[in-house]
Design a protein around this motif. Structure first.
Motif, PDB file in Angstrom:
ATOM      1  N   ARG A   1       0.922  -1.169   0.247  1.00 23.40           N
ATOM      2  CA  ARG A   1       0.224  -0.002  -0.041  1.00 23.40           C
ATOM      3  C   ARG A   1       0.989   1.579  -0.051  1.00 23.40           C
ATOM      4  O   ARG A   1       0.345   2.270  -0.280  1.00 23.40           O
ATOM      5  CB  ARG A   1      -1.081   0.068   1.167  1.00 23.40           C
ATOM      6  CG  ARG A   1      -2.146  -0.907   1.109  1.00 23.40           C
ATOM      7  CD  ARG A   1      -2.922  -1.528   2.225  1.00 23.40           C
ATOM      8  NE  ARG A   1      -3.199  -0.078   3.034  1.00 23.40           N
ATOM      9  CZ  ARG A   1      -4.550   0.152   2.794  1.00 23.40           C
ATOM     10  NH1 ARG A   1      -5.273  -0.254   1.805  1.00 23.40           N
ATOM     11  NH2 ARG A   1      -4.784   1.487   3.248  1.00 23.40           N
TER      12      ARG A   1
ATOM     13  N   ASN B   1       1.478   2.727  -3.834  1.00 23.44           N
ATOM     14  CA  ASN B   1       0.656   3.814  -4.432  1.00 23.44           C
ATOM     15  C   ASN B   1      -0.066   4.790  -3.505  1.00 23.44           C
ATOM     16  O   ASN B   1      -0.981   5.330  -3.509  1.00 23.44           O
ATOM     17  CB  ASN B   1      -0.593   3.017  -5.281  1.00 23.44           C
ATOM     18  CG  ASN B   1      -1.648   2.488  -4.366  1.00 23.44           C
ATOM     19  OD1 ASN B   1      -1.149   2.204  -3.198  1.00 23.44           O
ATOM     20  ND2 ASN B   1      -2.554   2.005  -4.906  1.00 23.44           N
TER      21      ASN B   1
ATOM     22  N   LEU C   1      -1.144   4.689  -0.608  1.00 18.07           N
ATOM     23  CA  LEU C   1      -2.472   4.390   0.368  1.00 18.07           C
ATOM     24  C   LEU C   1      -1.970   4.492   1.821  1.00 18.07           C
ATOM     25  O   LEU C   1      -2.610   4.859   2.848  1.00 18.07           O
ATOM     26  CB  LEU C   1      -3.044   3.286   0.237  1.00 18.07           C
ATOM     27  CG  LEU C   1      -3.690   3.117  -1.069  1.00 18.07           C
ATOM     28  CD1 LEU C   1      -4.747   1.859  -1.342  1.00 18.07           C
ATOM     29  CD2 LEU C   1      -4.685   4.295  -1.466  1.00 18.07           C
TER      30      LEU C   1
ATOM     31  N   VAL D   1       2.845  12.010  -6.321  1.00 12.99           N
ATOM     32  CA  VAL D   1       1.660  10.830  -5.938  1.00 12.99           C
ATOM     33  C   VAL D   1       0.566  10.564  -7.189  1.00 12.99           C
ATOM     34  O   VAL D   1       0.567   9.565  -7.594  1.00 12.99           O
ATOM     35  CB  VAL D   1       0.874  11.239  -5.008  1.00 12.99           C
ATOM     36  CG1 VAL D   1      -0.261  10.232  -4.523  1.00 12.99           C
ATOM     37  CG2 VAL D   1       1.746  11.455  -3.705  1.00 12.99           C
ATOM     38  N   ARG D   2       0.195  11.677  -7.817  1.00 15.19           N
ATOM     39  CA  ARG D   2      -0.639  11.441  -9.013  1.00 15.19           C
ATOM     40  C   ARG D   2       0.078  10.589 -10.342  1.00 15.19           C
ATOM     41  O   ARG D   2      -0.386   9.873 -10.696  1.00 15.19           O
ATOM     42  CB  ARG D   2      -1.043  12.703  -9.563  1.00 15.19           C
ATOM     43  CG  ARG D   2      -2.111  13.673  -8.615  1.00 15.19           C
ATOM     44  CD  ARG D   2      -3.011  14.354  -9.325  1.00 15.19           C
ATOM     45  NE  ARG D   2      -4.265  14.450  -8.546  1.00 15.19           N
ATOM     46  CZ  ARG D   2      -5.301  13.792  -8.964  1.00 15.19           C
ATOM     47  NH1 ARG D   2      -5.170  12.903  -9.834  1.00 15.19           N
ATOM     48  NH2 ARG D   2      -6.219  13.888  -8.266  1.00 15.19           N
ATOM     49  N   ARG D   3       1.563  11.267 -10.455  1.00 16.60           N
ATOM     50  CA  ARG D   3       2.146  10.592 -11.442  1.00 16.60           C
ATOM     51  C   ARG D   3       2.179   9.008 -11.388  1.00 16.60           C
ATOM     52  O   ARG D   3       2.367   8.119 -12.249  1.00 16.60           O
ATOM     53  CB  ARG D   3       3.409  11.282 -11.604  1.00 16.60           C
ATOM     54  CG  ARG D   3       4.141  11.143 -12.969  1.00 16.60           C
ATOM     55  CD  ARG D   3       5.316  12.319 -13.055  1.00 16.60           C
ATOM     56  NE  ARG D   3       6.423  11.411 -13.405  1.00 16.60           N
ATOM     57  CZ  ARG D   3       7.481  11.704 -13.336  1.00 16.60           C
ATOM     58  NH1 ARG D   3       7.894  12.801 -13.105  1.00 16.60           N
ATOM     59  NH2 ARG D   3       8.521  10.903 -13.906  1.00 16.60           N
TER      60      ARG D   3
ATOM     61  N   ARG E   1       0.476   7.078  -9.074  1.00 19.48           N
ATOM     62  CA  ARG E   1      -0.653   6.290  -9.202  1.00 19.48           C
ATOM     63  C   ARG E   1      -1.004   6.074 -10.279  1.00 19.48           C
ATOM     64  O   ARG E   1      -1.925   5.022 -10.758  1.00 19.48           O
ATOM     65  CB  ARG E   1      -1.610   7.145  -8.574  1.00 19.48           C
ATOM     66  CG  ARG E   1      -1.676   6.770  -6.739  1.00 19.48           C
ATOM     67  CD  ARG E   1      -2.654   7.701  -6.193  1.00 19.48           C
ATOM     68  NE  ARG E   1      -2.364   7.518  -4.758  1.00 19.48           N
ATOM     69  CZ  ARG E   1      -3.074   8.355  -3.754  1.00 19.48           C
ATOM     70  NH1 ARG E   1      -3.851   9.370  -4.152  1.00 19.48           N
ATOM     71  NH2 ARG E   1      -2.907   8.299  -2.386  1.00 19.48           N
ATOM     72  N   ASP E   2      -1.027   6.799 -11.419  1.00 14.66           N
ATOM     73  CA  ASP E   2      -1.192   6.806 -12.739  1.00 14.66           C
ATOM     74  C   ASP E   2      -0.630   5.629 -13.216  1.00 14.66           C
ATOM     75  O   ASP E   2      -1.060   4.982 -14.505  1.00 14.66           O
ATOM     76  CB  ASP E   2      -0.626   7.953 -13.777  1.00 14.66           C
ATOM     77  CG  ASP E   2      -1.695   8.311 -14.604  1.00 14.66           C
ATOM     78  OD1 ASP E   2      -2.710   8.367 -14.364  1.00 14.66           O
ATOM     79  OD2 ASP E   2      -1.264   8.998 -15.552  1.00 14.66           O
TER      80      ASP E   2
ATOM     81  N   MET F   1      -4.429  -1.503  -8.943  1.00 23.02           N
ATOM     82  CA  MET F   1      -4.301  -2.096  -7.354  1.00 23.02           C
ATOM     83  C   MET F   1      -5.712  -2.775  -7.496  1.00 23.02           C
ATOM     84  O   MET F   1      -6.788  -2.438  -7.686  1.00 23.02           O
ATOM     85  CB  MET F   1      -4.259  -1.231  -6.350  1.00 23.02           C
ATOM     86  CG  MET F   1      -4.360  -1.951  -4.997  1.00 23.02           C
ATOM     87  SD  MET F   1      -3.922  -1.132  -3.420  1.00 23.02           S
ATOM     88  CE  MET F   1      -3.160  -2.123  -2.384  1.00 23.02           C
TER      89      MET F   1
ATOM     90  N   PHE G   1      -8.207  -5.016  -4.679  1.00 17.02           N
ATOM     91  CA  PHE G   1      -8.213  -5.244  -2.983  1.00 17.02           C
ATOM     92  C   PHE G   1      -8.901  -6.322  -2.670  1.00 17.02           C
ATOM     93  O   PHE G   1      -9.259  -6.942  -3.492  1.00 17.02           O
ATOM     94  CB  PHE G   1      -9.211  -3.871  -2.775  1.00 17.02           C
ATOM     95  CG  PHE G   1      -8.660  -2.611  -2.804  1.00 17.02           C
ATOM     96  CD1 PHE G   1      -8.001  -2.047  -1.795  1.00 17.02           C
ATOM     97  CD2 PHE G   1      -8.771  -1.973  -3.984  1.00 17.02           C
ATOM     98  CE1 PHE G   1      -7.346  -0.654  -1.981  1.00 17.02           C
ATOM     99  CE2 PHE G   1      -8.234  -0.716  -4.247  1.00 17.02           C
ATOM    100  CZ  PHE G   1      -7.622  -0.031  -3.266  1.00 17.02           C
TER     101      PHE G   1
ATOM    102  N   ASN H   1     -13.630  -3.784  -3.957  1.00 18.06           N
ATOM    103  CA  ASN H   1     -14.175  -2.253  -3.853  1.00 18.06           C
ATOM    104  C   ASN H   1     -14.389  -1.730  -5.191  1.00 18.06           C
ATOM    105  O   ASN H   1     -14.165  -0.735  -5.776  1.00 18.06           O
ATOM    106  CB  ASN H   1     -12.557  -1.270  -3.581  1.00 18.06           C
ATOM    107  CG  ASN H   1     -12.278  -1.722  -2.367  1.00 18.06           C
ATOM    108  OD1 ASN H   1     -12.879  -2.763  -1.414  1.00 18.06           O
ATOM    109  ND2 ASN H   1     -11.494  -0.981  -1.688  1.00 18.06           N
TER     110      ASN H   1
END
Lengths: 247, 224
Positions: A50, A53, A55, A77-79, A81-82, A86, A88, A92
């Motif tokens: 986690r 990305n 979290l 962070v955006r870059r 996460r892009d 993920m 779960f 989710n």
């Protein structure tokens, strides 16, 4: 030339208040590598992936994802996460959106893709997880295994560099487990970089390039699956394997 | 009693129309006002949150009738100032003042309903928004809002029904809603049966709303 690692942890530490969850984590994951992380509950496996990305935040050490160092800057962070998908434990999926809409949401609104194109891409990935026949269904109309496959398709839609799986089969019945594992094995064959937290040792044996065993926030052992399962080099991993096999 | 209805059918229809339209309009406008307040109540800290708490406490802590009097008669005291500001057309009209009081009242209650339903959205949804890299606006507009709205629907429906009946207070500030019409018909006929006719009107109106709400709720079939 050796290509740079997909992910590297360097002396990464994380605390929940005073509780030391991750201790001096050092780990490099190569592009296209399949890693399975296992260990007793509370050992920090989920927390570790986690972090990748964001979290979870880490307090010290470095984490580099796809040549980009994780920090507090929202754009970083955006870059990252892009490029990271993920899945779960509890899938989710958004309950108010159909399987198809779950897949297209971030394509249309985050990546500004024309809806038609987004739909086309989503259908492509839904077909890859053999869920294209259920595109118009809501999550509540799908079984657990079906929901998880849609969730995998949703992550694949963003065409990530790395896929993270956080105990993807722990909430499933045995039949659904194999349908999800099959999809994951297909992904592995396709060359996706994957990090899976899982207790499915059969899957680890078949698919993983390396197995990471964690206990109490530390990486105890990293080995190829054959070595890990037949002759673990640590007493703690041996004990863990014993317990799993006994059940 | 049937005569009381048929002889004054125009007035009853007018009253029914006013009651239905004013309660519906005030609940809808109140919802739009409540949305940001409820969101702030649920998510924000600091001065903005204090402002939202103050708003909710002020208008929830005051009887609707008192609020109507304050708006209609209270503001009337400042008629010259209001005229200077060009707002007198609004505050001299019982209909507008009544609407304002209804909106202030219902928005405070609805803000709390929205806050509650936003708070019940699980952290896993928030994490999924993050993992999918949704922008704040997209996460709010496409995920949090629809889920919260579906959860809020039953209590919002309840609030709507309460408002239909609360509008009867408008009669006291001279609005000719159902209750206002009933009062004038009574003053002409001195027949207490008038109030039975009024009661039946309210009952039918509430049943119609209840039926509609049930159909709307059924559309949220994904709420397992």
């Amino acid at each position: 030339m050796v290509s740079p690692p997909a992910i590297s942890f360097e002396k990464l530490n994380k605390y929940y208040g005073k509780f030391h969850v991750l201790k001096d984590i050092d780990l490099e994951v190569a592009k296209g590598e399949r890693i399975v992380i296992c260990g007793p509950s509370g050992s920090g496996k989920s927390t570790l992936i986690r972090c990748i990305n964001r979290l979870e935040t880490h307090q010290s050490g470095r984490l580099i994802v796809d040549q980009c160092e994780m920090n507090n800057t929202p754009s970083t962070v955006r870059r990252i996460r892009d490029r990271v998908g993920m899945c779960f434990q509890h899938f989710n999926l958004y309950p108010h959106l159909t399987a198809l809409e779950n897949c297209t949401l971030s394509l249309i609104y985050t990546r500004k893709m024309p809806p038609k194109e987004a739909k086309q891409r989503a259908m492509e990935y839904l077909a890859r997880v053999r869920m294209d026949g259920f595109a118009q269904k809501y999550p509540s109309q799908l079984s657990g295994g079906q929901q998880q496959r849609v969730a995998i398709a949703r992550s694949l839609c963003i065409q990530p560099e790395v896929m993270l799986f956080d105990e993807p089969t722990s909430a499933l019945d045995p039949e659904s487990i194999s349908e999800v594992l099959d999809v994951m094995a297909d992904l592995a064959i396709g060359g996706m970089t994957m990090i899976c937290v899982t207790h499915e040792m059969g899957f680890a044996r078949k698919v993983a390039d390396r197995v990471v065993f964690m206990d109490a926030g530390e990486i105890v052992e990293i080995a190829d699956p054959e070595t890990f399962f037949t002759s673990p080099s640590h007493e703690r991993s041996a004990r863990f394997l014993q317990q799993i096999i006994n059940h | 009693m049937f005569d009381l209805y048929l002889d004054y059918i125009d007035r009853w229809s007018h009253g029914l129309w006013l009651t239905a339209s004013m309660s519906t309009l005030s609940v809808l406008i109140g919802f739009l006002v409540a949305l940001p307040i409820g969101f702030v109540r649920s998510r924000a800290k600091g001065p903005l949150a204090w402002l939202a708490i103050a708003y909710v406490n002020l208008f929830r802590g005051m009887p609707l009738l008192v609020l109507m009097f304050l708006v209609y008669y209270g503001f009337g005291q400042f008629s010259s100032e209001l005229r200077a500001m060009g707002l007198w057309w609004f505050f001299r009209d019982a209909y507008f003042c009544g609407m304002l009081a209804l909106i202030l009242n219902t928005s405070a209650y609805q803000a709390e309903i929205i806050r509650g339903s936003l708070n019940t959205i699980s952290t896993s949804v928030i994490e999924t928004n993050a993992a999918l890299n949704l922008t704040r606006w997209t996460a709010f507009r496409r995920v949090l809002l629809p889920i919260a709205f579906a959860k809020a629907l039953p209590p919002l429906g309840n609030e709507y029904i309460l408002m239909v009946k609360a509008t009867s207070l408008l009669a006291i500030i001279t609005v000719f809603d159902l209750m206002g019409e009933a009062r004038t018909i009574f003053s002409e006929t001195l027949d207490l049966g008038v109030y039975y006719v009024a009661a039946i009107h309210y009952l039918v109106l509430v049943l119609a709303i209840e039926w509609t709400l049930r159909r709307v709720e059924a559309r949220f079939k994904w709420m397992a």
